[in-house]
Design an enzyme around this catalytic site. Sequence first.
Site, PDB file in Angstrom:
ATOM      1  N   LEU A   1       3.772 -14.931   1.969  1.00 16.77           N
ATOM      2  CA  LEU A   1       5.164 -15.363   1.948  1.00 16.77           C
ATOM      3  C   LEU A   1       5.215 -16.826   1.541  1.00 16.77           C
ATOM      4  O   LEU A   1       4.434 -17.638   2.036  1.00 16.77           O
ATOM      5  CB  LEU A   1       5.758 -15.201   3.359  1.00 16.77           C
ATOM      6  N   HIS A   2       6.102 -17.174   0.622  1.00 14.63           N
ATOM      7  CA  HIS A   2       6.272 -18.572   0.254  1.00 14.63           C
ATOM      8  C   HIS A   2       7.724 -18.826  -0.136  1.00 14.63           C
ATOM      9  O   HIS A   2       8.397 -17.973  -0.683  1.00 14.63           O
ATOM     10  CB  HIS A   2       5.312 -18.997  -0.861  1.00 14.63           C
ATOM     11  N   LEU A   3       8.158 -20.009   0.202  1.00 15.96           N
ATOM     12  CA  LEU A   3       9.521 -20.453  -0.034  1.00 15.96           C
ATOM     13  C   LEU A   3       9.516 -21.424  -1.213  1.00 15.96           C
ATOM     14  O   LEU A   3       8.750 -22.381  -1.224  1.00 15.96           O
ATOM     15  CB  LEU A   3      10.036 -21.153   1.229  1.00 15.96           C
TER      16      LEU A   3
END
Length: 176
Positions: free
Chosen positions: A89-91
Amino acid sequence: MTSCGKDWAVGLIAAIKDSKNHVISSDIAVVIPDKYPKAKHHYLVLPKGDIPDIFHELYLLAQNVIEVKRCHMDDFQIGFHAQPSMQRLHLHVISKDFVSDCLKTKKHWASFNTELFLPYQDAYARLEMEGCIKPLAKERVQELGGSELICNQCEFVAKNMPDLKRHLYDHWMEKQ
């Protein structure tokens, strides 16, 4: 997936481990520059490990990197790809100028300027209300990938990517 196979998809995990990549970090997450930035400022906020609830911490680091770079929140969009291509997961924290040599295709543009980009607040609200974020239908992803090249700062519709990039550069120059 590209011809690079799984190595490409797990590349973010290696980037997390190398502190030379860190713009800023906390006990549970790091901010790194995107390897192929699609704008003047393009960062990824990544958890250091698989943990159940990191949304608030990721968003705080997203705000912090904008502050550290002496930029304004209004000049950025913060969110997730609705169809992630990388493991972990990455923003994304990306400036709205989209002035970059790495912005090359309609797919690149669509991934940040259509429903393929899920703003942080929308993702958080969906998780709070529904408990999950459902993937987009394959047909919808294809449709969005082929959408018109509409400027994110005005109503200009470009004929092709070079046309859009010239237009975006003009916007950027006006602000300098």
